[in-house]
Design a protein around this motif. Sequence first.
Motif, PDB file in Angstrom:
ATOM      1  N   LEU A 277       0.833  -1.202   0.000  1.00  0.00           N
ATOM      2  CA  LEU A 277       0.000   0.000   0.000  1.00  0.00           C
ATOM      3  C   LEU A 277       0.867   1.250   0.000  1.00  0.00           C
ATOM      4  O   LEU A 277       1.923   1.285   0.629  1.00  0.00           O
ATOM      5  CB  LEU A 277      -0.911   0.012   1.236  1.00  0.00           C
ATOM      6  CG  LEU A 277      -1.903  -1.134   1.338  1.00  0.00           C
ATOM      7  CD1 LEU A 277      -2.708  -1.018   2.625  1.00  0.00           C
ATOM      8  CD2 LEU A 277      -2.828  -1.172   0.148  1.00  0.00           C
ATOM      9  N   HIS A 278       0.382   2.235  -0.702  1.00  0.00           N
ATOM     10  CA  HIS A 278       1.062   3.530  -0.779  1.00  0.00           C
ATOM     11  C   HIS A 278       0.117   4.592  -0.230  1.00  0.00           C
ATOM     12  O   HIS A 278      -0.359   5.462  -0.948  1.00  0.00           O
ATOM     13  CB  HIS A 278       1.461   3.836  -2.223  1.00  0.00           C
ATOM     14  CG  HIS A 278       2.365   2.794  -2.795  1.00  0.00           C
ATOM     15  ND1 HIS A 278       1.893   1.696  -3.470  1.00  0.00           N
ATOM     16  CD2 HIS A 278       3.711   2.682  -2.754  1.00  0.00           C
ATOM     17  CE1 HIS A 278       2.914   0.955  -3.848  1.00  0.00           C
ATOM     18  NE2 HIS A 278       4.030   1.524  -3.423  1.00  0.00           N
ATOM     19  N   ALA A 279      -0.165   4.467   1.051  1.00  0.00           N
ATOM     20  CA  ALA A 279      -1.144   5.355   1.683  1.00  0.00           C
ATOM     21  C   ALA A 279      -0.507   6.682   2.067  1.00  0.00           C
ATOM     22  O   ALA A 279       0.656   6.761   2.431  1.00  0.00           O
ATOM     23  CB  ALA A 279      -1.713   4.687   2.929  1.00  0.00           C
TER      24      ALA A 279
ATOM     25  N   PRO B 174      -4.167   5.233  -3.407  1.00  0.00           N
ATOM     26  CA  PRO B 174      -4.390   5.312  -4.851  1.00  0.00           C
ATOM     27  C   PRO B 174      -5.623   4.474  -5.203  1.00  0.00           C
ATOM     28  O   PRO B 174      -5.874   3.421  -4.593  1.00  0.00           O
ATOM     29  CB  PRO B 174      -3.117   4.709  -5.448  1.00  0.00           C
ATOM     30  CG  PRO B 174      -2.078   4.910  -4.391  1.00  0.00           C
ATOM     31  CD  PRO B 174      -2.824   4.758  -3.090  1.00  0.00           C
ATOM     32  N   TYR B 175      -6.375   4.939  -6.179  1.00  0.00           N
ATOM     33  CA  TYR B 175      -7.646   4.305  -6.517  1.00  0.00           C
ATOM     34  C   TYR B 175      -7.474   2.831  -6.876  1.00  0.00           C
ATOM     35  O   TYR B 175      -8.272   1.984  -6.474  1.00  0.00           O
ATOM     36  CB  TYR B 175      -8.319   5.072  -7.665  1.00  0.00           C
ATOM     37  CG  TYR B 175      -9.710   4.581  -7.965  1.00  0.00           C
ATOM     38  CD1 TYR B 175     -10.732   4.730  -7.037  1.00  0.00           C
ATOM     39  CD2 TYR B 175      -9.993   3.954  -9.174  1.00  0.00           C
ATOM     40  CE1 TYR B 175     -12.007   4.274  -7.298  1.00  0.00           C
ATOM     41  CE2 TYR B 175     -11.273   3.491  -9.439  1.00  0.00           C
ATOM     42  CZ  TYR B 175     -12.278   3.653  -8.504  1.00  0.00           C
ATOM     43  OH  TYR B 175     -13.534   3.194  -8.778  1.00  0.00           O
ATOM     44  N   GLU B 176      -6.426   2.480  -7.621  1.00  0.00           N
ATOM     45  CA  GLU B 176      -6.197   1.087  -8.009  1.00  0.00           C
ATOM     46  C   GLU B 176      -5.982   0.201  -6.783  1.00  0.00           C
ATOM     47  O   GLU B 176      -6.455  -0.938  -6.743  1.00  0.00           O
ATOM     48  CB  GLU B 176      -5.011   0.981  -8.970  1.00  0.00           C
ATOM     49  CG  GLU B 176      -5.271   1.583 -10.330  1.00  0.00           C
ATOM     50  CD  GLU B 176      -6.433   0.932 -11.069  1.00  0.00           C
ATOM     51  OE1 GLU B 176      -6.559  -0.308 -11.021  1.00  0.00           O
ATOM     52  OE2 GLU B 176      -7.223   1.668 -11.696  1.00  0.00           O
ATOM     53  N   GLU B 177      -5.295   0.703  -5.780  1.00  0.00           N
ATOM     54  CA  GLU B 177      -5.092  -0.065  -4.551  1.00  0.00           C
ATOM     55  C   GLU B 177      -6.409  -0.238  -3.812  1.00  0.00           C
ATOM     56  O   GLU B 177      -6.694  -1.315  -3.272  1.00  0.00           O
ATOM     57  CB  GLU B 177      -4.057   0.604  -3.657  1.00  0.00           C
ATOM     58  CG  GLU B 177      -2.661   0.527  -4.214  1.00  0.00           C
ATOM     59  CD  GLU B 177      -1.631   1.242  -3.368  1.00  0.00           C
ATOM     60  OE1 GLU B 177      -1.930   1.623  -2.212  1.00  0.00           O
ATOM     61  OE2 GLU B 177      -0.504   1.420  -3.864  1.00  0.00           O
ATOM     62  N   PHE B 178      -7.227   0.800  -3.785  1.00  0.00           N
ATOM     63  CA  PHE B 178      -8.547   0.710  -3.171  1.00  0.00           C
ATOM     64  C   PHE B 178      -9.380  -0.374  -3.843  1.00  0.00           C
ATOM     65  O   PHE B 178     -10.009  -1.195  -3.177  1.00  0.00           O
ATOM     66  CB  PHE B 178      -9.272   2.058  -3.250  1.00  0.00           C
ATOM     67  CG  PHE B 178     -10.737   1.965  -2.954  1.00  0.00           C
ATOM     68  CD1 PHE B 178     -11.191   1.853  -1.652  1.00  0.00           C
ATOM     69  CD2 PHE B 178     -11.663   1.967  -3.990  1.00  0.00           C
ATOM     70  CE1 PHE B 178     -12.555   1.741  -1.377  1.00  0.00           C
ATOM     71  CE2 PHE B 178     -13.014   1.861  -3.723  1.00  0.00           C
ATOM     72  CZ  PHE B 178     -13.467   1.749  -2.419  1.00  0.00           C
TER      73      PHE B 178
END
Length: 62
Positions: free
Chosen positions: A4-6, A21-25
């Motif tokens: 994750l790149h929060a 990032p939306y893709e991670e969500f």
Amino acid sequence: MIELHAEFLRKDGQKQFAVLPYEEFLKIKELLEDLEDLRDLRDSKKEDQSVSLSDVKKMLIY
């Protein structure tokens, strides 16, 4: 495991929100839905009250 790149938003020096990032969500959402499906499947197997065909025949005869 997902990396994750929060980004964290703070209030009064305390972390209050995490922004992904939306893709991670979307990936997390998909994994959670899969987990829920697996849990539902396991629960349904616990509740399975299946009866064999031979047992049904015996019930119908008597």
